[in-house]
Write a protein that holds these residues in place. Structure first.
Motif, PDB file in Angstrom:
ATOM      1  N   GLY A  73       3.678  15.037  82.706  1.00 39.78           N
ATOM      2  CA  GLY A  73       3.122  13.447  82.853  1.00 39.78           C
ATOM      3  C   GLY A  73       3.202  12.588  81.887  1.00 39.78           C
ATOM      4  O   GLY A  73       4.462  12.185  81.207  1.00 39.78           O
ATOM      5  N   GLU A  74       2.426  11.633  81.923  1.00 37.14           N
ATOM      6  CA  GLU A  74       2.512   9.985  80.816  1.00 37.14           C
ATOM      7  C   GLU A  74       1.739  10.617  79.740  1.00 37.14           C
ATOM      8  O   GLU A  74       2.276   9.590  78.986  1.00 37.14           O
ATOM      9  CB  GLU A  74       1.300   9.175  81.433  1.00 37.14           C
ATOM     10  N   ARG A 130       4.165  16.040  77.430  1.00 35.81           N
ATOM     11  CA  ARG A 130       6.016  16.571  77.684  1.00 35.81           C
ATOM     12  C   ARG A 130       6.452  16.772  76.338  1.00 35.81           C
ATOM     13  O   ARG A 130       7.637  17.813  76.947  1.00 35.81           O
ATOM     14  CB  ARG A 130       6.515  15.036  77.454  1.00 35.81           C
TER      15      ARG A 130
END
Length: 208
Positions: A88-89, A94
């Motif tokens: 995601g963000e 990540r």
């Protein structure tokens, strides 16, 4: 008067997608015997073609192995991108996702994984270099985001060190898993189950 029969021309041999068959046979052979057990003759036998067929399509053993390596780096890039998407963000998530993707690739394609970094068995090839650079760039972008260094500036020493540490960590873990070196730690668990349970925690400790 009897007519004389002329010899008919040999019927061309059809194998369907021979290139794909030779690559598939190569991957199976590498997974079973490793790079040291690779021979063009055995690849041809497994693909059900003449010993000359691999040379006709790839020019040499190194040519065939190079094609397999290019496919390997392409697939590794795909796995890294999928790992990025799971985060995601969150830059740390990540990067951890990429770590999972890297090891997943190695366990899924052990033949490719062991081969891809054996330059002594591969041909100099611009496509191979481009495929390898693309995979490393995925990891570099994740590290840039994680460190907050940004995506446009040249890497500084600290960010480059983080990149190399990230790569070394997941690459080394993958090798240990493939070589089944986690026996004492894994106990009765199979290697894949042990990796699935342990690797996320390791990555959280590396990149919280």
């Amino acid at each position: 008067m009897a007519t004389r029969k002329t010899a008919s021309a040999p019927t061309p041999y059809h194998h369907g997608d021979l290139r794909a068959a030779l690559i598939a046979a190569t991957e199976l052979l590498l997974a079973e015997r490793g790079i040291e057990g690779f021979t063009l003759r055995e690849v041809a036998r497994r693909a059900g073609v003449s010993p000359a067929a691999p040379l006709h399509h790839f020019g040499s053993a190194a040519g065939l192995l190079t094609e397999v390596s290019i496919l390997g780096f392409d697939e590794l890039t795909r796995c890294l991108r999928e790992g990025t998407a799971t985060g995601g963000e969150d830059p740390a998530a990540r990067l951890r996702g990429q770590g999972m993707g890297y090891v997943h690739f190695a366990l899924t394609y052990p033949g490719r994984f062991h081969l891809m970094f054996r330059k002594d068995r591969l041909m100099p090839d611009e496509r191979l270099k481009a495929a390898g650079d693309a995979a490393l760039m995925e990891l570099e972008l994740a590290v840039r985001d994680y460190t907050g260094w940004g995506r446009k500036k040249p890497l500084n020493h600290a960010t480059q060190a983080t990149l190399l540490a990230a790569w070394s960590s997941v690459h080394g873990f993958a090798h240990l898993a493939l070589d089944e070196k986690f026996g004492q730690q894994a106990g009765t668990e199979c290697t894949k189950d042990f990796v699935a349970g342990m690797l996320p925690e390791i990555l959280r400790q590396l990149w919280p």
